[in-house]
Enzyme design. Structure first.
Site, PDB file in Angstrom:
ATOM      1  N   ARG A  59       0.801  -1.223   0.000  1.00  0.00           N
ATOM      2  CA  ARG A  59       0.000   0.000   0.000  1.00  0.00           C
ATOM      3  C   ARG A  59       0.836   1.277   0.000  1.00  0.00           C
ATOM      4  O   ARG A  59       0.605   2.188  -0.793  1.00  0.00           O
ATOM      5  CB  ARG A  59      -0.924   0.044   1.242  1.00  0.00           C
ATOM      6  CG  ARG A  59      -2.204  -0.699   1.091  1.00  0.00           C
ATOM      7  CD  ARG A  59      -2.574  -1.349   2.388  1.00  0.00           C
ATOM      8  NE  ARG A  59      -1.604  -2.357   2.691  1.00  0.00           N
ATOM      9  CZ  ARG A  59      -1.656  -3.612   2.201  1.00  0.00           C
ATOM     10  NH1 ARG A  59      -2.664  -3.966   1.467  1.00  0.00           N
ATOM     11  NH2 ARG A  59      -0.716  -4.504   2.470  1.00  0.00           N
ATOM     12  N   THR A  60       1.788   1.355   0.906  1.00  0.00           N
ATOM     13  CA  THR A  60       2.478   2.638   1.099  1.00  0.00           C
ATOM     14  C   THR A  60       3.294   2.995  -0.144  1.00  0.00           C
ATOM     15  O   THR A  60       3.214   4.120  -0.652  1.00  0.00           O
ATOM     16  CB  THR A  60       3.370   2.581   2.348  1.00  0.00           C
ATOM     17  OG1 THR A  60       2.602   2.045   3.424  1.00  0.00           O
ATOM     18  CG2 THR A  60       3.871   3.952   2.722  1.00  0.00           C
ATOM     19  N   LYS A  89      26.093  -3.188  -0.012  1.00  0.00           N
ATOM     20  CA  LYS A  89      27.569  -3.127  -0.024  1.00  0.00           C
ATOM     21  C   LYS A  89      28.091  -2.375   1.192  1.00  0.00           C
ATOM     22  O   LYS A  89      29.279  -2.067   1.272  1.00  0.00           O
ATOM     23  CB  LYS A  89      28.043  -2.418  -1.297  1.00  0.00           C
ATOM     24  CG  LYS A  89      27.632  -3.109  -2.575  1.00  0.00           C
ATOM     25  CD  LYS A  89      28.097  -2.283  -3.774  1.00  0.00           C
ATOM     26  CE  LYS A  89      26.999  -2.153  -4.805  1.00  0.00           C
ATOM     27  NZ  LYS A  89      27.275  -1.094  -5.773  1.00  0.00           N
ATOM     28  N   ARG A 110      10.994   3.924   3.697  1.00  0.00           N
ATOM     29  CA  ARG A 110      10.616   2.920   4.705  1.00  0.00           C
ATOM     30  C   ARG A 110      11.885   2.196   5.121  1.00  0.00           C
ATOM     31  O   ARG A 110      12.669   1.766   4.277  1.00  0.00           O
ATOM     32  CB  ARG A 110       9.608   1.922   4.153  1.00  0.00           C
ATOM     33  CG  ARG A 110       9.391   0.761   5.112  1.00  0.00           C
ATOM     34  CD  ARG A 110       8.196  -0.065   4.767  1.00  0.00           C
ATOM     35  NE  ARG A 110       6.958   0.659   5.037  1.00  0.00           N
ATOM     36  CZ  ARG A 110       5.753   0.112   4.963  1.00  0.00           C
ATOM     37  NH1 ARG A 110       5.616  -1.145   4.608  1.00  0.00           N
ATOM     38  NH2 ARG A 110       4.676   0.826   5.232  1.00  0.00           N
ATOM     39  N   HIS A 138       4.538   5.551  11.683  1.00  0.00           N
ATOM     40  CA  HIS A 138       4.065   5.483  10.300  1.00  0.00           C
ATOM     41  C   HIS A 138       3.079   6.650  10.135  1.00  0.00           C
ATOM     42  O   HIS A 138       1.869   6.450  10.079  1.00  0.00           O
ATOM     43  CB  HIS A 138       3.382   4.134  10.075  1.00  0.00           C
ATOM     44  CG  HIS A 138       3.161   3.746   8.638  1.00  0.00           C
ATOM     45  ND1 HIS A 138       3.330   4.630   7.580  1.00  0.00           N
ATOM     46  CD2 HIS A 138       2.786   2.564   8.088  1.00  0.00           C
ATOM     47  CE1 HIS A 138       3.059   3.996   6.447  1.00  0.00           C
ATOM     48  NE2 HIS A 138       2.733   2.743   6.725  1.00  0.00           N
TER      49      HIS A 138
HETATM   50  N1   CP Z   1      -0.411  -0.261   5.822  1.00  0.00           N
HETATM   51  C1   CP Z   1       0.802  -0.435   5.261  1.00  0.00           C
HETATM   52  O1   CP Z   1       1.781   0.226   5.623  1.00  0.00           O
HETATM   53  O2   CP Z   1       0.827  -1.373   4.276  1.00  0.00           O
HETATM   54  P1   CP Z   1       2.126  -1.773   3.457  1.00  0.00           P
HETATM   55  O3   CP Z   1       3.089  -2.425   4.415  1.00  0.00           O
HETATM   56  O4   CP Z   1       1.634  -2.719   2.391  1.00  0.00           O
HETATM   57  O5   CP Z   1       2.732  -0.526   2.876  1.00  0.00           O
END
Ligand code: CP
Length: 312
Positions: A59-60, A89, A110, A138
């Site tokens: 999703r993100t 590396k 991320r 998040h």
């Molecule tokens: N909700 C969420 O962060 O989903 P993903 O890990 O698929 O990005």
């Protein structure tokens, strides 16, 4: 539209109520425009977003990339950056960030370590957006969660929400807890196995901001009482001790029978992905909002990219 006051989006505490209104109103505009006149279709033409994902995502990453493309911008990207970027590396996050500063106009990152996005933002001259940092935060998920809640309970004079599952390692529930303090008459019930209870820093923040909370272990008792159940996955990958994972896994399943005990106007949320905590047959219940919630991520991320990158 006034200048957006944030240089980076790292944690939910950066957002006060006024700023939330700005983001949500812009998301409303983006949503209307996507299915309407497409006035924003070239809003970020010529701008480049680097999506740097050291941990898996559906999703993100895709909603950020879709958001950038729908605003006319371009995307450079690496999934599994731990293997496919020069991190493999031994390149430091700081060096990678510095390099991306020359190639892109915004970094969406991320990472597996809490605090990584904050560290990157300290040396970055372009905006860094935290797309999840380990068990830290998040914030863009929290924004889309709050947007979904506000949309479901327009006006929202009060809210009783149960957060269920892996509250110890769950960055989404941590970030959402911070945002909930910006609203009046919110009460939070934490429902989790003993091995993954909500951490003390969040409880202290709620106390400081006069948000009542309590802990429960029985979902059946809580379900009829709340306006929102926010389910989460027990995140196997974050447990250090396999015994702890086994003690937590499969304990909370929101079955259709349990859903029938909820208030008719209540909603069910989940950041997704799910494993077994919400069976598929719940998807058709009108209270299930998790797919709409995920779609709201597109509007929220379009809004954030636009607000961060638009030329004044
Ligand atoms: N909700 C969420 O962060 O989903 P993903 O890990 O698929 O990005």
């Amino acid at each position: 539209m006034a200048a957006f006051p944030l240089a980076h989006v790292i944690e939910s505490q950066q957002f006060d109520r006024d700023l939330l209104e700005v983001v949500f109103q812009t998301a409303d505009q983006m949503k209307a425009d996507l299915y309407g006149q497409r006035r924003f279709a070239k809003a970020l033409e010529g701008r480049i977003m680097a999506s740097l994902f050291y941990e898996p995502s559906t999703r993100t990453r895709f909603s950020f990339e879709s958001a950038m493309l729908r605003l006319g911008g371009s995307v450079i990207t690496t999934e599994n950056a731990r293997e496919f970027s020069s991190a493999a590396k031994g390149e430091s996050l700081s060096d990678s960030t510095r390099i991306m500063n020359g190639y892109a106009d915004v970094i969406v990152m991320r990472h597996n370590e809490a605090g990584s996005a904050a560290r990157a933002s300290e040396i970055s001259c372009i905006p860094v957006i935290n797309a999840g940092d380990g068990a830290g935060q998040h914030p863009t998920q929290a924004l889309l969660d709050m947007y979904t809640i506000v949309d479901a309970f327009s006006g929202m004079s009060s809210l009783k929400i149960a957060m269920v599952g892996d509250l110890r390692y769950g960055r989404t529930v941590r970030s959402l807890s911070y945002l909930l303090t910006k609203y009046e008459n919110v009460e939070i019930i934490f429902v989790s196995p003993p091995v993954c209870k909500m951490e003390g820093d969040i409880k202290a923040y709620l106390d400081k901001n006069n948000v009542p909370w309590r802990e429960e272990t029985d979902l059946a008792r809580v379900a009829p009482e709340v306006d929102c159940i926010y389910m989460t996955r027990i995140q196997k990958e974050r447990f250090h001790d396999p015994e702890d994972y086994l003690a937590a896994a499969g304990k909370y399943i929101l079955t259709l029978d349990r859903v029938q005990t909820m208030k008719p106007g209540a909603i069910i949320m989940h950041p997704l992905p799910r494993v077994d905590e919400i069976p598929k047959e719940v998807d058709d219940d009108p209270r299930a909002r998790y797919f709409q919630q995920a779609l709201n991520g597109l509007y929220i991320r379009m809004a954030l990219l636009y607000l961060l990158l638009k030329k004044d």
